[in-house]
Design a protein around this motif. Sequence first.
Motif, PDB file in Angstrom:
ATOM      1  N   LEU A 268      41.378  41.793  47.852  1.00 59.09           N
ATOM      2  CA  LEU A 268      42.437  42.857  48.960  1.00 59.09           C
ATOM      3  C   LEU A 268      41.988  44.168  48.404  1.00 59.09           C
ATOM      4  N   ALA A 269      41.876  44.391  47.369  1.00 57.01           N
ATOM      5  CA  ALA A 269      41.584  45.927  46.566  1.00 57.01           C
ATOM      6  C   ALA A 269      39.944  46.069  47.501  1.00 57.01           C
ATOM      7  N   ILE A 270      39.762  45.514  46.746  1.00 63.09           N
ATOM      8  CA  ILE A 270      38.144  45.875  47.698  1.00 63.09           C
ATOM      9  C   ILE A 270      37.647  45.511  48.599  1.00 63.09           C
ATOM     10  N   GLN A 271      38.247  44.607  49.814  1.00 67.43           N
ATOM     11  CA  GLN A 271      38.570  45.029  50.777  1.00 67.43           C
ATOM     12  C   GLN A 271      39.039  46.293  51.198  1.00 67.43           C
ATOM     13  N   ASN A 272      39.616  47.166  50.980  1.00 66.88           N
ATOM     14  CA  ASN A 272      40.405  48.099  51.273  1.00 66.88           C
ATOM     15  C   ASN A 272      40.007  49.495  50.708  1.00 66.88           C
ATOM     16  N   MET A 273      38.893  49.229  49.496  1.00 65.34           N
ATOM     17  CA  MET A 273      37.716  49.642  49.235  1.00 65.34           C
ATOM     18  C   MET A 273      36.757  49.655  50.361  1.00 65.34           C
ATOM     19  N   GLU A 274      36.423  49.055  50.896  1.00 67.27           N
ATOM     20  CA  GLU A 274      35.495  48.869  51.993  1.00 67.27           C
ATOM     21  C   GLU A 274      35.704  49.695  52.927  1.00 67.27           C
ATOM     22  N   VAL A 275      37.036  49.634  53.549  1.00 62.71           N
ATOM     23  CA  VAL A 275      37.722  50.310  54.713  1.00 62.71           C
ATOM     24  C   VAL A 275      37.278  51.808  54.400  1.00 62.71           C
ATOM     25  N   LEU A 276      37.428  52.142  52.804  1.00 60.16           N
ATOM     26  CA  LEU A 276      38.264  53.656  52.784  1.00 60.16           C
ATOM     27  C   LEU A 276      36.547  54.270  52.192  1.00 60.16           C
ATOM     28  N   LYS A 277      35.695  53.546  52.164  1.00 62.19           N
ATOM     29  CA  LYS A 277      34.235  54.220  51.680  1.00 62.19           C
ATOM     30  C   LYS A 277      33.236  54.183  53.106  1.00 62.19           C
ATOM     31  N   LYS A 278      33.812  53.369  53.945  1.00 64.55           N
ATOM     32  CA  LYS A 278      33.509  53.512  55.488  1.00 64.55           C
ATOM     33  C   LYS A 278      34.258  54.418  56.084  1.00 64.55           C
ATOM     34  N   MET A 279      35.150  54.274  56.108  1.00 68.63           N
ATOM     35  CA  MET A 279      36.375  55.793  57.002  1.00 68.63           C
ATOM     36  C   MET A 279      36.173  56.830  55.992  1.00 68.63           C
ATOM     37  N   GLY A 280      35.520  56.992  55.084  1.00 69.37           N
ATOM     38  CA  GLY A 280      35.443  58.402  54.057  1.00 69.37           C
ATOM     39  C   GLY A 280      34.046  59.066  53.521  1.00 69.37           C
ATOM     40  N   ARG A 281      33.542  58.295  54.715  1.00 70.57           N
ATOM     41  CA  ARG A 281      32.011  58.957  54.673  1.00 70.57           C
ATOM     42  C   ARG A 281      31.376  59.816  54.417  1.00 70.57           C
ATOM     43  N   TYR A 282      31.713  60.467  55.051  1.00 71.68           N
ATOM     44  CA  TYR A 282      31.848  62.179  55.752  1.00 71.68           C
ATOM     45  C   TYR A 282      32.832  63.097  54.838  1.00 71.68           C
ATOM     46  N   THR A 283      33.717  62.662  54.267  1.00 64.13           N
ATOM     47  CA  THR A 283      34.626  62.819  52.783  1.00 64.13           C
ATOM     48  C   THR A 283      33.923  64.352  51.988  1.00 64.13           C
ATOM     49  N   GLY A 284      33.589  62.697  51.184  1.00 66.79           N
ATOM     50  CA  GLY A 284      33.156  63.494  49.864  1.00 66.79           C
ATOM     51  C   GLY A 284      34.137  62.868  48.849  1.00 66.79           C
ATOM     52  N   ILE A 285      35.075  62.186  49.604  1.00 67.45           N
ATOM     53  CA  ILE A 285      35.988  61.668  48.844  1.00 67.45           C
ATOM     54  C   ILE A 285      35.937  61.203  47.794  1.00 67.45           C
ATOM     55  N   THR A 286      35.903  61.165  46.552  1.00 64.41           N
ATOM     56  CA  THR A 286      35.252  59.822  45.236  1.00 64.41           C
ATOM     57  C   THR A 286      36.721  58.221  45.493  1.00 64.41           C
ATOM     58  N   SER A 287      36.270  57.808  45.051  1.00 63.38           N
ATOM     59  CA  SER A 287      36.945  56.011  44.121  1.00 63.38           C
ATOM     60  C   SER A 287      36.773  55.507  43.569  1.00 63.38           C
ATOM     61  N   GLU A 288      37.551  54.773  43.511  1.00 63.98           N
ATOM     62  CA  GLU A 288      37.563  53.594  41.961  1.00 63.98           C
ATOM     63  C   GLU A 288      37.981  52.605  42.277  1.00 63.98           C
ATOM     64  N   CYS A 289      37.749  51.348  42.004  1.00 68.73           N
ATOM     65  CA  CYS A 289      38.178  50.021  42.292  1.00 68.73           C
ATOM     66  C   CYS A 289      39.241  49.869  40.894  1.00 68.73           C
ATOM     67  N   ALA A 290      39.556  50.102  40.445  1.00 68.53           N
ATOM     68  CA  ALA A 290      40.507  49.902  39.018  1.00 68.53           C
ATOM     69  C   ALA A 290      41.170  47.975  38.915  1.00 68.53           C
ATOM     70  N   ILE A 291      39.865  47.382  39.223  1.00 72.35           N
ATOM     71  CA  ILE A 291      39.997  46.023  38.921  1.00 72.35           C
ATOM     72  C   ILE A 291      39.278  45.566  37.767  1.00 72.35           C
ATOM     73  N   PRO A 292      38.897  44.675  36.675  1.00 71.69           N
ATOM     74  CA  PRO A 292      38.101  44.537  36.203  1.00 71.69           C
ATOM     75  C   PRO A 292      36.423  44.356  36.431  1.00 71.69           C
ATOM     76  N   MET A 293      36.189  45.305  36.024  1.00 72.08           N
ATOM     77  CA  MET A 293      34.554  45.582  36.533  1.00 72.08           C
ATOM     78  C   MET A 293      33.385  44.627  36.392  1.00 72.08           C
ATOM     79  N   ASP A 294      33.915  44.238  34.821  1.00 73.64           N
ATOM     80  CA  ASP A 294      32.738  43.533  34.753  1.00 73.64           C
ATOM     81  C   ASP A 294      32.964  41.655  34.018  1.00 73.64           C
ATOM     82  N   SER A 295      32.922  40.956  34.196  1.00 77.06           N
ATOM     83  CA  SER A 295      33.676  39.028  33.589  1.00 77.06           C
ATOM     84  C   SER A 295      32.918  39.384  32.121  1.00 77.06           C
ATOM     85  N   THR A 296      31.922  39.450  31.699  1.00 77.28           N
ATOM     86  CA  THR A 296      30.869  39.590  30.145  1.00 77.28           C
ATOM     87  C   THR A 296      31.872  40.198  29.871  1.00 77.28           C
TER      88      THR A 296
END
Length: 261
Positions: free
Chosen positions: A201-229
């Motif tokens: 869900l975090a990833i899905q919401n990030m998708e929507v945020l990036k798409k909806m906010g494409r022209y805003t220049g607002i930065t975002s970060e997904c705070a979930i484990p980034m690399d399994s190794t």
Amino acid sequence: MGLGAARPFRKSPWIAALQVSLSLFQNGRQRRTATASASATATALSLAETKPVEIKRSWADEADEEQKVDDKSPTATDINLDSLAIDETKKVHKFLDDPEDSNIKAVTAGDTMYASAKSFEDLNLAPDLLKGLYVEMKFERPSKIQAISLPMILTPPYKHLIAQAHNGSGKTTCFVLGMLSRVDPKVSVPQALCICPTRELAIQNMEVLKKMGRYTGITSECAIPMDSTNYIPISKRAPITAQVVIGTPGTSSISGSQLGN
Ligand SMILES: Nc1ncnc2c1ncn2[C@@H]1O[C@H](COP(=O)(O)OP(=O)(O)OP(=O)(O)O)[C@@H](O)[C@H]1O
């Protein structure tokens, strides 16, 4: 302030109950539930039960465990957050109509009066956000839950909000647009925290945020484990400076220093 479907929530398989409390670094967290599988959700969410239930700690109350190498759940690395895209060409409808039996109404505490928005223009959104809604999302007018809740989210004095509506009624836009509208793009520190019950869900919401906010220049970060190794516990990562942070309940353990202060 509360917002919800008029009839009491029952565990119907086609109803999603969502409490969204949009809090720009206030207390709380958000969780969204849908049918058998979980669905969307910015600060505290719980199912509205008709009878009292024993309060127990659940998995959602626990901090994220460190990522195991054999964990098959998707990670940001697997999905490549920079290239997230929603295929809106597959959308059939330009309007999001509510089911005939939906009866969403506003119930507010205190004397603040809110007018429902008939169009996105009614919300006094920044032009780059309107462009995101029309050009990227291809929305034409707010759905009912959006028409009622967005004026509450966007109009001071800001209050806590709980919103409930059916599956697919447009709740995600309520809190994503709320975050994008109330974040100051000129200030490079985290200003909004969106806590979701699952990484998916975090990833899905990030998708929507990036798409909806494409022209805003607002930065975002997904705070979930980034690399399994090469997993690095969030407590040992560099301070987060993204303006919107979306993550799972473990995110709530982020300290002020890790949020770029
Ligand atoms: N105002 C709108 N006009 C047209 N389409 C919309 C509008 N708002 C949302 N949608 C689209 O409707 C679909 C469902 O929206 P969304 O996922 O936000 O609903 P939801 O209530 O969060 O769903 P769920 O309860 O399943 O999490 C998405 O494809 C979304 O892009």
